[in-house]
Enzyme design. Sequence first.
Site, PDB file in Angstrom:
ATOM      1  CD  GLN A 257      37.072  28.466  54.055  1.00 33.58           C
ATOM      2  OE1 GLN A 257      38.169  28.966  54.516  1.00 33.58           O
ATOM      3  NE2 GLN A 257      37.112  27.926  53.044  1.00 33.58           N
TER       4      GLN A 257
ATOM      5  CE1 TYR B 173      42.575  23.735  57.399  1.00 27.32           C
ATOM      6  CE2 TYR B 173      40.793  25.462  58.724  1.00 27.32           C
ATOM      7  CZ  TYR B 173      42.249  24.934  57.746  1.00 27.32           C
ATOM      8  OH  TYR B 173      42.970  26.058  57.595  1.00 27.32           O
TER       9      TYR B 173
ATOM     10  CB  ALA C 249      42.952  31.783  45.970  1.00 29.97           C
ATOM     11  NE  ARG C 250      47.839  29.653  43.986  1.00 26.81           N
ATOM     12  CZ  ARG C 250      48.224  28.366  43.765  1.00 26.81           C
ATOM     13  NH1 ARG C 250      49.390  28.013  44.007  1.00 26.81           N
ATOM     14  NH2 ARG C 250      47.544  27.675  43.049  1.00 26.81           N
TER      15      ARG C 250
END
Length: 388
Positions: free
Chosen positions: A98, A167, A342-343
């Site tokens: 990433q 971002y 993800a988690r």
Amino acid sequence: MSEVFEPAPLGPLVLRNRIIKSATFEGAAPNGEVTDELVAFHRQVAEGGCAMTTVAYLAVAPEGRTDRHCVVLSEDSRPGLNRLTDAVHEAGALAAAQIGHAGPVANARSNRATSLAPSRRLSPTGAITQAVDEVGIARITDDYRRGASVAKAAGFDAIEIHLGHNYLLSAFLSPRLNRRRDRWGGSLENRARFARQVAAAVREGVGSDVAVTAKVNMSDGVPGGFEVEESIEFARLLEADGHLDALTLTGGSSLSNPMYLFRGDAPRKEFAATLPAAQRWGFAVVGGRFFKEYPFEEAYFLEPARRFRAALSMPLILLGGINRRSTVHQALDEGFSFVAMARALLRQPDLVNSWAAGGAEQGACIHCNRCMPTIYRGTRCVERDSVG
Ligand SMILES: Cc1cc2nc3c(=O)[nH]c(=O)nc-3n(C[C@H](O)[C@H](O)[C@H](O)COP(=O)(O)O)c2cc1C
């Protein structure tokens, strides 16, 4: 059942199944150094059966780090990253990098560099961000091109461009954060120009044998921010440009609404404990507003993601609260090419192997989000630490 665990194409790649480990900043690169801990983190995820693991947030420029404990893509970091991709490949998975520029989310004090943004503003850390000028935009575009080619040389199979969470490139897309009156602000076409230019540069930097994807905000979850209708138009522009192999659909703002990304419990107490004492009282005042709570729902981004699926023909990756094997089947049935998780994989790095072997349908993650504040000292599942 079988489709989930069979190989499938992503641009020039063939992934061994349909499950990608989504980036979770590892907190394992003190002062930007690739450590054995970072390599081990990804080896474990790869061994657990997912098709591709995403190394979180590699900065394309020093002022684009989230803070100083973040890897910058350069000739200095390349050998360490090479070790990491070798370990992932040995475990039979692929590796995605990433890449991004944190822009207004960057911690200027830690980086010892002024943070950049589309427009001058006060950042949550109390510093003033600087509006990036034409020269800066050209330089950062080159940084992306060069950073992507360093990642390719380090053995990464895919590049994920970070276009979400406010971002830098996502901040340019936001009407709230981008107040410019030049060709980089105003209309959607102008706000999208920087991200599209970067997608072209990254493709140029890696050629056609590396997959290039982008993680895109469907909605910032902030009043006056980037919203679904515009994001679909933006995705159409990216599709027409033809530089990307897939889009991963996300949402939320690390600047002003992080819980929109995650849903579930807001780990206010644990987050406050990571702050210097002087900042804790301020957090006690504004923390409740910053950490809004949204109830957790399985596949909580599916609803808006369906609108993208209907509007686009390019491959899409569904993300957000995927914790059940049946949800992966549903995502494929609804036309998504892959899922990103993800988690659930922090909680059980071997969940994919377990699913493939016919194990429990539901992952053990309880979305307590206490993994979030661990990103500063070795990202991990706190529940796994205590329950096993
Ligand atoms: C501890 C932690 C760190 C994260 N770091 C990043 C990151 O560096 N970059 C990013 O795009 N997303 C990051 N995320 C967001 C995840 O990639 C993902 O979008 C989000 O957790 C929703 O997916 P999930 O429900 O499968 O967890 C992070 C999430 C967690 C829990």
